[in-house]
Design an enzyme around this catalytic site. Structure first.
Site, PDB file in Angstrom:
ATOM      1  N   LYS A   1     -23.449 -58.098  14.698  1.00  0.00           N
ATOM      2  CA  LYS A   1     -23.053 -59.496  14.892  1.00  0.00           C
ATOM      3  C   LYS A   1     -24.268 -60.401  15.085  1.00  0.00           C
ATOM      4  O   LYS A   1     -24.374 -61.439  14.450  1.00  0.00           O
ATOM      5  CB  LYS A   1     -22.180 -59.666  16.152  1.00  0.00           C
TER       6      LYS A   1
ATOM      7  N   ARG B   1     -32.836 -51.848  25.719  1.00  0.00           N
ATOM      8  CA  ARG B   1     -31.784 -52.514  26.503  1.00  0.00           C
ATOM      9  C   ARG B   1     -31.139 -51.505  27.434  1.00  0.00           C
ATOM     10  O   ARG B   1     -30.746 -50.425  27.009  1.00  0.00           O
ATOM     11  CB  ARG B   1     -30.734 -53.099  25.541  1.00  0.00           C
TER      12      ARG B   1
ATOM     13  N   ARG C   1     -18.530 -49.353  26.284  1.00  0.00           N
ATOM     14  CA  ARG C   1     -18.432 -50.669  25.642  1.00  0.00           C
ATOM     15  C   ARG C   1     -17.480 -50.616  24.449  1.00  0.00           C
ATOM     16  O   ARG C   1     -16.728 -51.564  24.197  1.00  0.00           O
ATOM     17  CB  ARG C   1     -19.822 -51.149  25.204  1.00  0.00           C
TER      18      ARG C   1
HETATM   19  P1  ADP Z   1     -22.776 -55.845  22.425  1.00  0.00           P
HETATM   20  O1  ADP Z   1     -21.709 -56.573  21.712  1.00  0.00           O
HETATM   21  O2  ADP Z   1     -23.804 -55.265  21.511  1.00  0.00           O
HETATM   22  O3  ADP Z   1     -22.263 -54.836  23.400  1.00  0.00           O
HETATM   23  P2  ADP Z   1     -23.538 -58.270  23.959  1.00  0.00           P
HETATM   24  O4  ADP Z   1     -24.939 -58.737  24.054  1.00  0.00           O
HETATM   25  O5  ADP Z   1     -22.571 -59.150  23.232  1.00  0.00           O
HETATM   26  O6  ADP Z   1     -23.639 -56.822  23.319  1.00  0.00           O
HETATM   27  O7  ADP Z   1     -22.950 -58.015  25.426  1.00  0.00           O
HETATM   28  C1  ADP Z   1     -23.597 -57.200  26.361  1.00  0.00           C
HETATM   29  C2  ADP Z   1     -22.781 -57.177  27.668  1.00  0.00           C
HETATM   30  O8  ADP Z   1     -22.725 -58.501  28.225  1.00  0.00           O
HETATM   31  C3  ADP Z   1     -21.325 -56.763  27.534  1.00  0.00           C
HETATM   32  O9  ADP Z   1     -21.171 -55.360  27.554  1.00  0.00           O
HETATM   33  C4  ADP Z   1     -20.697 -57.456  28.763  1.00  0.00           C
HETATM   34  O10 ADP Z   1     -20.980 -56.749  29.961  1.00  0.00           O
HETATM   35  C5  ADP Z   1     -21.462 -58.756  28.826  1.00  0.00           C
HETATM   36  N1  ADP Z   1     -20.778 -59.841  28.053  1.00  0.00           N
HETATM   37  C6  ADP Z   1     -21.278 -60.476  26.951  1.00  0.00           C
HETATM   38  N2  ADP Z   1     -20.411 -61.384  26.487  1.00  0.00           N
HETATM   39  C7  ADP Z   1     -19.325 -61.325  27.298  1.00  0.00           C
HETATM   40  C8  ADP Z   1     -18.070 -61.999  27.321  1.00  0.00           C
HETATM   41  N3  ADP Z   1     -17.743 -62.936  26.407  1.00  0.00           N
HETATM   42  N4  ADP Z   1     -17.182 -61.667  28.300  1.00  0.00           N
HETATM   43  C9  ADP Z   1     -17.491 -60.745  29.230  1.00  0.00           C
HETATM   44  N5  ADP Z   1     -18.637 -60.057  29.256  1.00  0.00           N
HETATM   45  C10 ADP Z   1     -19.557 -60.347  28.305  1.00  0.00           C
END
Ligand code: ADP
Length: 187
Positions: A15, A134, A145
């Site tokens: 993404k 990370r 996740r």
């Molecule tokens: P990925 O999709 O690769 O797991 P992200 O950078 O989008 O990585 O998200 C990393 C973490 O940040 C998630 O596992 C969650 O803990 C938190 N997070 C990110 N966006 C949200 C959201 N919209 N709602 C709740 N938690 C979020």
């Protein structure tokens, strides 16, 4: 002119990479709630301290916190030209976004859903762990996740299905191939 795009897909679907390209192409601002949270963690804010534990466990940060963060960003934009990457992730977030966009007279243009093979994304994320380090890219957290995505985020596919705005994209292939598919779907 206002324009809003949502990028959806499991962790590791690509993404962020694709979002950056499409933002350049359509002159949109990329809003990644994950990046916003990691910025709080780096700066050591109260929110960052709380969020780090949740993120490292592979769970979701509370809807209120996320919605507040997104609201603050949108309210300071003159034109709403945004691509959401990793948001919304729950039905409550999607409902709050609908309301915000309505208030701001910013229609939703499309929801891009990147579809990928689960085992392939686990392997991608493990590789990214070696490069970016990370702290939530270890196998146990990655699997958590993915299950959180399947349970809490994938129902949004149904939520948006009725709008006719979902573009399902095959996310397997090279970065360029996937980029091309997205551009065609949005043309
Ligand atoms: P990925 O999709 O690769 O797991 P992200 O950078 O989008 O990585 O998200 C990393 C973490 O940040 C998630 O596992 C969650 O803990 C938190 N997070 C990110 N966006 C949200 C959201 N919209 N709602 C709740 N938690 C979020």
């Amino acid at each position: 002119m206002n324009e809003t795009l949502i990028f959806m897909g499991p962790p590791g679907a690509g993404k962020g990479t694709q979002a950056t390209k499409i933002c350049e192409n359509r002159q949109l601002k990329q809003l990644s709630t994950g990046d916003m949270l990691r910025d709080h963690v780096r700066r050591g804010t109260d929110l960052g301290v709380q969020a780090k534990q949740i993120m490292d466990a592979g769970k979701l940060v509370s809807d209120d916190v996320i919605i507040g963060m997104v609201r603050a960003e949108l309210q300071q934009m003159a034109d709403i030209r945004v691509l959401f990457d990793g948001f919304p992730r729950t039905t409550a977030q999607a409902q709050a976004l609908d309301q915000l966009l309505q208030e701001l007279h910013a229609p939703l243009y499309a929801v891009v859903l990147l579809e990928v093979d689960e085992e392939a994304v686990v392997q991608r994320l493990l590789k990214r762990a070696e490069i970016e380090g990370r702290s939530d890219d270890n196998e146990a957290t990655i699997r958590k996740r993915l299950s959180v995505y399947n349970e809490q985020t994938s129902p949004l596919i149904g939520y948006y299905a009725g709008t006719g705005k979902i573009k399902k994209i095959d996310g397997m292939g090279t970065v360029q191939e996937v980029e091309q598919r997205i551009k065609e779907a949005l043309a």
